[in-house]
Design a protein around this motif. Structure first.
Motif, PDB file in Angstrom:
ATOM      1  N   TYR A   1       0.872  -1.174   0.000  1.00 14.26           N
ATOM      2  CA  TYR A   1       0.000   0.000   0.000  1.00 14.26           C
ATOM      3  C   TYR A   1       0.910   1.225   0.000  1.00 14.26           C
ATOM      4  O   TYR A   1       2.009   1.181   0.542  1.00 14.26           O
ATOM      5  CB  TYR A   1      -0.883  -0.057   1.258  1.00 14.26           C
ATOM      6  CG  TYR A   1      -2.030   0.909   1.264  1.00 14.26           C
ATOM      7  CD1 TYR A   1      -3.139   0.707   0.447  1.00 14.26           C
ATOM      8  CD2 TYR A   1      -2.023   2.028   2.097  1.00 14.26           C
ATOM      9  CE1 TYR A   1      -4.208   1.587   0.458  1.00 14.26           C
ATOM     10  CE2 TYR A   1      -3.093   2.906   2.111  1.00 14.26           C
ATOM     11  CZ  TYR A   1      -4.179   2.685   1.288  1.00 14.26           C
ATOM     12  OH  TYR A   1      -5.240   3.562   1.297  1.00 14.26           O
TER      13      TYR A   1
ATOM     14  N   CYS B   1     -10.924   8.622   3.160  1.00 10.27           N
ATOM     15  CA  CYS B   1     -10.492   8.750   1.773  1.00 10.27           C
ATOM     16  C   CYS B   1     -10.940   7.553   0.926  1.00 10.27           C
ATOM     17  O   CYS B   1     -11.166   6.463   1.443  1.00 10.27           O
ATOM     18  CB  CYS B   1      -8.975   8.867   1.716  1.00 10.27           C
ATOM     19  SG  CYS B   1      -8.175   7.422   2.418  1.00 10.27           S
TER      20      CYS B   1
ATOM     21  N   ILE C   1      -9.289   5.822  -1.501  1.00  7.30           N
ATOM     22  CA  ILE C   1      -8.349   4.722  -1.812  1.00  7.30           C
ATOM     23  C   ILE C   1      -8.420   3.619  -0.761  1.00  7.30           C
ATOM     24  O   ILE C   1      -8.308   2.429  -1.084  1.00  7.30           O
ATOM     25  CB  ILE C   1      -6.893   5.224  -1.993  1.00  7.30           C
ATOM     26  CG1 ILE C   1      -5.976   4.062  -2.395  1.00  7.30           C
ATOM     27  CG2 ILE C   1      -6.361   5.947  -0.782  1.00  7.30           C
ATOM     28  CD1 ILE C   1      -4.541   4.448  -2.688  1.00  7.30           C
TER      29      ILE C   1
ATOM     30  N   CYS D   1      -0.551   7.004   7.802  1.00  7.32           N
ATOM     31  CA  CYS D   1      -1.650   7.790   8.378  1.00  7.32           C
ATOM     32  C   CYS D   1      -2.519   6.827   9.185  1.00  7.32           C
ATOM     33  O   CYS D   1      -2.343   5.619   9.119  1.00  7.32           O
ATOM     34  CB  CYS D   1      -2.487   8.441   7.277  1.00  7.32           C
ATOM     35  SG  CYS D   1      -3.415   7.234   6.331  1.00  7.32           S
TER      36      CYS D   1
ATOM     37  N   PHE E   1       0.143  11.750  -3.346  1.00  7.17           N
ATOM     38  CA  PHE E   1       1.180  10.743  -3.125  1.00  7.17           C
ATOM     39  C   PHE E   1       0.609   9.395  -2.724  1.00  7.17           C
ATOM     40  O   PHE E   1       1.327   8.414  -2.628  1.00  7.17           O
ATOM     41  CB  PHE E   1       2.159  11.226  -2.039  1.00  7.17           C
ATOM     42  CG  PHE E   1       1.453  11.755  -0.819  1.00  7.17           C
ATOM     43  CD1 PHE E   1       0.964  10.897   0.134  1.00  7.17           C
ATOM     44  CD2 PHE E   1       1.252  13.113  -0.659  1.00  7.17           C
ATOM     45  CE1 PHE E   1       0.292  11.375   1.233  1.00  7.17           C
ATOM     46  CE2 PHE E   1       0.582  13.609   0.457  1.00  7.17           C
ATOM     47  CZ  PHE E   1       0.095  12.737   1.404  1.00  7.17           C
ATOM     48  N   CYS E   2      -0.694   9.362  -2.458  1.00  4.20           N
ATOM     49  CA  CYS E   2      -1.266   8.081  -1.999  1.00  4.20           C
ATOM     50  C   CYS E   2      -2.459   7.699  -2.861  1.00  4.20           C
ATOM     51  O   CYS E   2      -2.361   6.814  -3.694  1.00  4.20           O
ATOM     52  CB  CYS E   2      -1.646   8.177  -0.528  1.00  4.20           C
ATOM     53  SG  CYS E   2      -2.336   6.654   0.115  1.00  4.20           S
ATOM     54  N   GLU E   3      -3.587   8.381  -2.664  1.00  2.00           N
ATOM     55  CA  GLU E   3      -4.717   8.122  -3.563  1.00  2.00           C
ATOM     56  C   GLU E   3      -4.304   8.573  -4.960  1.00  2.00           C
ATOM     57  O   GLU E   3      -3.678   9.618  -5.132  1.00  2.00           O
ATOM     58  CB  GLU E   3      -5.954   8.891  -3.087  1.00  2.00           C
ATOM     59  CG  GLU E   3      -7.192   8.570  -3.897  1.00  2.00           C
ATOM     60  CD  GLU E   3      -8.478   8.960  -3.173  1.00  2.00           C
ATOM     61  OE1 GLU E   3      -8.572   8.725  -1.956  1.00  2.00           O
ATOM     62  OE2 GLU E   3      -9.386   9.493  -3.827  1.00  2.00           O
TER      63      GLU E   3
ATOM     64  N   PHE F   1     -10.204  14.174   2.000  1.00  2.00           N
ATOM     65  CA  PHE F   1     -10.080  13.516   3.311  1.00  2.00           C
ATOM     66  C   PHE F   1      -8.669  13.037   3.635  1.00  2.00           C
ATOM     67  O   PHE F   1      -8.474  12.296   4.598  1.00  2.00           O
ATOM     68  CB  PHE F   1     -11.026  12.316   3.460  1.00  2.00           C
ATOM     69  CG  PHE F   1     -12.477  12.652   3.248  1.00  2.00           C
ATOM     70  CD1 PHE F   1     -13.109  13.558   4.089  1.00  2.00           C
ATOM     71  CD2 PHE F   1     -13.206  12.078   2.232  1.00  2.00           C
ATOM     72  CE1 PHE F   1     -14.452  13.879   3.908  1.00  2.00           C
ATOM     73  CE2 PHE F   1     -14.552  12.393   2.034  1.00  2.00           C
ATOM     74  CZ  PHE F   1     -15.169  13.297   2.883  1.00  2.00           C
ATOM     75  N   CYS F   2      -7.688  13.404   2.834  1.00  2.00           N
ATOM     76  CA  CYS F   2      -6.332  12.908   3.096  1.00  2.00           C
ATOM     77  C   CYS F   2      -5.643  13.816   4.108  1.00  2.00           C
ATOM     78  O   CYS F   2      -5.159  14.896   3.770  1.00  2.00           O
ATOM     79  CB  CYS F   2      -5.522  12.842   1.809  1.00  2.00           C
ATOM     80  SG  CYS F   2      -3.821  12.329   2.105  1.00  2.00           S
ATOM     81  N   GLU F   3      -5.581  13.353   5.356  1.00  2.00           N
ATOM     82  CA  GLU F   3      -5.054  14.224   6.425  1.00  2.00           C
ATOM     83  C   GLU F   3      -3.601  14.645   6.220  1.00  2.00           C
ATOM     84  O   GLU F   3      -3.299  15.834   6.367  1.00  2.00           O
ATOM     85  CB  GLU F   3      -5.216  13.531   7.781  1.00  2.00           C
ATOM     86  CG  GLU F   3      -6.658  13.418   8.191  1.00  2.00           C
ATOM     87  CD  GLU F   3      -6.943  14.019   9.557  1.00  2.00           C
ATOM     88  OE1 GLU F   3      -7.135  15.241   9.649  1.00  2.00           O
ATOM     89  OE2 GLU F   3      -6.974  13.264  10.521  1.00  2.00           O
ATOM     90  N   PRO F   4      -2.684  13.730   5.882  1.00  2.00           N
ATOM     91  CA  PRO F   4      -1.298  14.200   5.743  1.00  2.00           C
ATOM     92  C   PRO F   4      -1.168  15.305   4.693  1.00  2.00           C
ATOM     93  O   PRO F   4      -0.476  16.295   4.918  1.00  2.00           O
ATOM     94  CB  PRO F   4      -0.526  12.952   5.302  1.00  2.00           C
ATOM     95  CG  PRO F   4      -1.403  11.792   5.568  1.00  2.00           C
ATOM     96  CD  PRO F   4      -2.806  12.277   5.667  1.00  2.00           C
TER      97      PRO F   4
HETATM   98  S1  SF4 Z   1      -2.361   8.952   3.075  1.00  2.00           S
HETATM   99 FE1  SF4 Z   1      -4.226  10.040   2.586  1.00  2.00          FE
HETATM  100  S2  SF4 Z   1      -5.121   9.021   0.836  1.00  2.00           S
HETATM  101 FE2  SF4 Z   1      -3.594   7.632   1.766  1.00  2.00          FE
HETATM  102  S3  SF4 Z   1      -4.741   6.324   3.138  1.00  2.00           S
HETATM  103 FE3  SF4 Z   1      -3.957   8.047   4.309  1.00  2.00          FE
HETATM  104  S4  SF4 Z   1      -5.601   9.562   4.284  1.00  2.00           S
HETATM  105 FE4  SF4 Z   1      -6.007   8.073   2.663  1.00  2.00          FE
END
Ligand code: SF4
Ligand code: SF4
Lengths: 438, 384
Positions: B38, B78, B80, B105, B244-246, B333-336
């Motif tokens: 992930y 989020c 993803i 996260c 960087f994630c979703e 909703f991506c906190e970081p």
């Molecule tokens: S980094 Fe952001 S998009 Fe990825 S799982 Fe965490 S909150 Fe969701």
């Protein structure tokens, strides 16, 4: 419902005592700058407050400031200030209320809430902590120490490697504090402080176990807040240890008299998740009218899980602090480990139902609570209610919606109790109350 | 292969279900295993050194309808996290033997445990990547965490990670990352010859490919792309930061360019180009990876770096890429990403670098409003 359930105001003494101790601490914080006392910001979860105490650094807890502002209905303007500055409506509102306090002129030099001299991020589970303290260090210009506590990811006890890793960082923190205060660290002083801590932990644990009684002498969700200050913030002081002596005596008295927080204990619940601080009393009333008493709660263990027997050990001061940070608190354990904690609560505290209060701000607690509900309803057959609001942001509290769900749930539970009367097994047939309230 | 052939191959690959990619590789490697990580980063070297195929678990994008996962994760989580779990429920990751999550996260952490509960037969490992970047014990801790991952493959799959194999894998991934860096450098120099969508598709495809094969077609791209015939246009050079994630939908990436930008830097699929330069190749390989994690990681919203202010890494990127502005792209909703946005934007403002923000969701499919917003931003910059 038959007769109305009334609230007994029994908790007055414990409540007052806790308030006095916490006010004294807040007052000391207010004087710190003028008196030249160094302060250290630190988080509640699995904290090492004893160490700061032994280093003569006065601990300050931004989370406590945030929740106090919420209880006093002051959080929304602070949150809005932070949102104007660019924080998202989807970010944890605790952080926004804290930063908002600074933007609003309530924190900093010459303000009621000082800037921390040092910002100690005890990264114990919550990733928002890392962000929060980066931001706090940024606005205050204070030194940020990132105390990395590995998440509990191996089965069983904390590994020696993890313990030594945390102990190494604790030693570094001691050196840093010595540089700030100019005072030499004394390990014997830490041992004495840990002795007080262990006494308070024993008391808190005893209080929790007293809730196994029918009726429970206090509400382990709503009333635990009175003990969470002494156990999480003031732990390590003689006063906190003595607070629990007094509290236990009072709770034991109530048990002997078979008195609980309500005139009648109709339902015993376990509550998962933090409370909605902006509407604390309203939320409580929604349960009280059904005679629902929380006999255990997970929120009361964010700082530490003491009821399974762990105590700080003055003979192994740094190691036991590390162990507590690594394992003996809710936040550094996985959500599925929490399922097991709750399961034990339901069984050993003889609860009728699980109430999940899902908090938008706090993904640490809430992300995946639908899975938790699935586990408890489908796999264990525990009636489970899931409701949503927020711990800090009043905009997410919808009383009418909450009331509908809570009423429907307890109605169904009551019906189930009546129809199951005489039948064996408290958790008998399926998950209908939960299904009814989805 | 010509660049266009390579790109066609990549496009075809990224349209395949993750599980099918694993199954196909396993059919050619009898007894082989595939392990997906992930976001954002996991040491693919270790998975590779065990003889397995390292893959990335990047959610379902627009390809899956949530039928189970939205009952597990609330509306304020989020996309993803939910769509990844859904891939599990719908058996789309069937064929993947293991999954690695880490502490990027709170959502990802909970997802790891919930994955384990719902799919008890899968191998699930959770890495705690250090957030302390300066204490003397950190590289040793990180190395031990990587050793723990390697050791876990043995009881699960009967596969051992030897020092020699890991050294070899580190060299392979060094070679892969060097080529990705070269591709990024090429785009900085000649963005008109490599669109953002194409570069993204290449990156995405290499998360589905054994590194040896990916190195082959990256070389072909690096040779072929400079020969492409394309004139530079008058566009705004931007850095895109926050996805960087979703994963951003391809349509969104297209809109950046259609609205008048050259994306010259970004933080897409950062995990596959995590180290700023080669990981050392002598000494204990786990120790080297641990030290590299502490000292050679790229700036990222999911890693605390005490030696650098949050905005510094981004400002450096802007300067290095000769960019004129930053477009923040946090996932909803991506906190970081949303937290970092504040410190980063303040830093940009101090440095006089213009910026704008576009929130997205992987399942987003209309981009008209976004296009208008970016166009307005670009116009205000180019014609001021
Ligand atoms: S980094 Fe952001 S998009 Fe990825 S799982 Fe965490 S909150 Fe969701
Ligand atoms: S996410 Fe939860 S634990 Fe973390 S700071 Fe916010 S309220 Fe506290």
């Amino acid at each position: 419902m038959t007769t109305a359930v009334a609230e007994r105001q029994y908790q007055g003494k414990v409540h007052e005592h806790s308030r006095r101790l916490m006010s004294d601490w807040m007052a000391a914080l207010g004087r710190a700058e003028a008196e030249g006392v160094p302060t250290g910001a630190i988080m509640i979860s699995g904290n090492c407050v004893e160490l700061l105490r032994a280093c003569h650094v006065l601990p300050m807890f931004p989370e406590v400031t945030a929740l106090q502002n919420a209880i006093r209905h002051k959080s929304l303007p602070l949150i809005l200030k932070a949102e104007q500055a660019g924080y998202s409506s989807d970010n944890c509102a605790y952080v926004k209320a804290d930063i908002g306090l600074f933007l609003d002129g309530g924190m900093g030099p010459g303000k009621p809430m000082p800037f921390p001299t040092i910002t100690v991020c005890n990264y114990v589970g919550c990733n928002v902590y890392v962000k929060w303290f980066e931001h706090l260090a940024d606005i205050s210009g204070s030194k940020l120490f990132m105390l990395d506590v590995p998440f509990a990811r191996t089965a069983g006890e904390a590994t020696q490697g993890d313990i030594q890793y945390v102990v190494g960082q604790l030693k570094e923190l001691i050196t840093l504090c010595e540089g700030i205060t100019g005072k030499k660290f004394d390990i014997d002083e830490l041992r004495e402080i840990l002795g007080h801590a262990a006494r308070a932990e024993e008391g808190y644990s005893r209080a929790k176990h007293l809730c196994k009684n029918h009726p429970a002498p206090f509400d382990a969700y709503f009333d635990s807040i009175n003990m969470m200050g002494p156990i999480n913030v003031l732990r390590g002081t003689r006063e906190a240890a003595e607070f629990f002596d007094v509290a236990i005596a009072e709770f034991e008295g109530l048990v002997a008299q078979k008195l609980g927080p309500l005139s009648e204990e109709r339902f015993r619940t376990v509550v998962e998740g933090p409370p909605p601080y902006p509407y604390y009393k309203n939320f409580r009333n929604l349960f009280a009218k059904w005679g629902a008493v929380a006999v255990q709660s997970t929120y009361s263990t964010v700082g530490g899980i003491w009821e399974w027997g762990f105590r700080h050990d003055p003979r192994r001061p740094l190691e036991s602090i590390a162990e507590q940070m690594l394992r003996e608190n809710l936040t550094n354990r996985s959500i599925t480990a929490r399922y097991q904690q709750i399961k034990r609560y339901v069984e050993e505290w003889e609860a009728d139902a699980l109430v999940i209060h899902s908090i938008k701000s706090c993904r640490l607690f809430s992300a995946g609570q639908g899975d938790m509900r699935d586990y408890f309803t489908r796999e264990l057959g525990v009636p489970t209610l899931l409701v949503e609001s927020d711990l800090e942001d009043p905009r997410y509290y919808s009383e009418a919606q909450l009331k509908n769900r809570i009423d429907a749930f307890f109605e169904a539970l009551e019906h189930k109790k009546l129809t199951a009367a005489g039948a064996a097994g408290r958790r008998g047939a399926g998950a209908s109350p939960s299904e009814a309230t989805r | 292969m010509t660049p266009d052939r390579v790109l066609d191959h990549c496009r075809e690959l990224v349209n395949q279900p993750l599980g099918a990619v694993a199954e196909r590789w396993k059919a050619l490697h009898l007894g082989g295993r595939a392990v997906a990580s992930y976001p954002v980063w996991a040491p693919a070297e270790i998975i590779h050194a065990a003889g397995m195929l390292p893959l990335a678990l990047l959610g379902g994008g627009t390809s899956v309808e949530l039928t189970h996962a939205d009952a597990r994760f609330q509306s304020f989580v989020c996309s993803i996290a939910k769509s990844s779990l859904e891939l599990g429920f719908q058996d789309i990751v069937k064929g993947i033997d293991g999954f690695v999550f880490s502490n990027i996260c709170d959502v990802a952490r909970n997802l790891g445990s919930i994955w384990k509960r719902n799919f008890p037969d899968a191998f699930v490992e959770y890495l705690h990547l250090p957030q302390n970047s300066t204490s003397p014990g950190v590289p040793v801790y990180a190395a031990n965490e990587f050793r723990r991952l390697a050791a876990a493959f043995e009881p699960a799959f009967g596969l051992k990670v030897s020092e020699a194999a890991l050294t070899h894998s580190i060299e392979t991934y060094n070679a892969l990352r060097a080529r990705i860096r070269a591709l990024y450098a090429f785009r900085i120099a000649e963005p008109q010859k490599l669109s953002t969508v194409d570069l993204y598709v290449v990156l995405r495809a290499l998360t589905l490919t054994p590194p040896e094969a990916a190195i082959g077609w990256l070389d072909e791209l690096l040779t072929g792309l400079p020969r492409r015939d394309a004139r530079p246009r008058d566009r705004l050079r931007v850095v895109v930061e926050g996805a960087f994630c979703e994963q951003p939908p391809l349509g969104l990436l297209e809109v950046f360019e259609e609205a008048g930008c050259y994306v010259v830097e970004d933080d897409f699929l950062l995990g596959w180009r995590w180290f700023t330069d080669d990981v050392a190749t002598d000494g204990d390989p786990f120790d080297r990876l641990g030290a590299a994690y502490v000292n050679q990681s790229v700036p990222s919203s999911v890693r605390h770096e005490a030696r650098q202010h949050r905005a510094e890494g981004l400002i450096e990127k802007v300067r290095r890429a000769k960019a004129q502005a930053v477009i923040f792209t946090p996932a909803k909703f991506c906190e970081p990403a949303l937290f970092d946005y504040v410190l980063m934007k303040q830093g940009l403002e101090r440095a006089g670098i213009p910026h704008m923000i576009v929130e997205f969701e992987e399942k987003m499919w209309t981009f008209e409003r976004t296009r208008n917003e970016i166009e307005t931003f670009v116009e205000s910059m180019l014609f001021e």
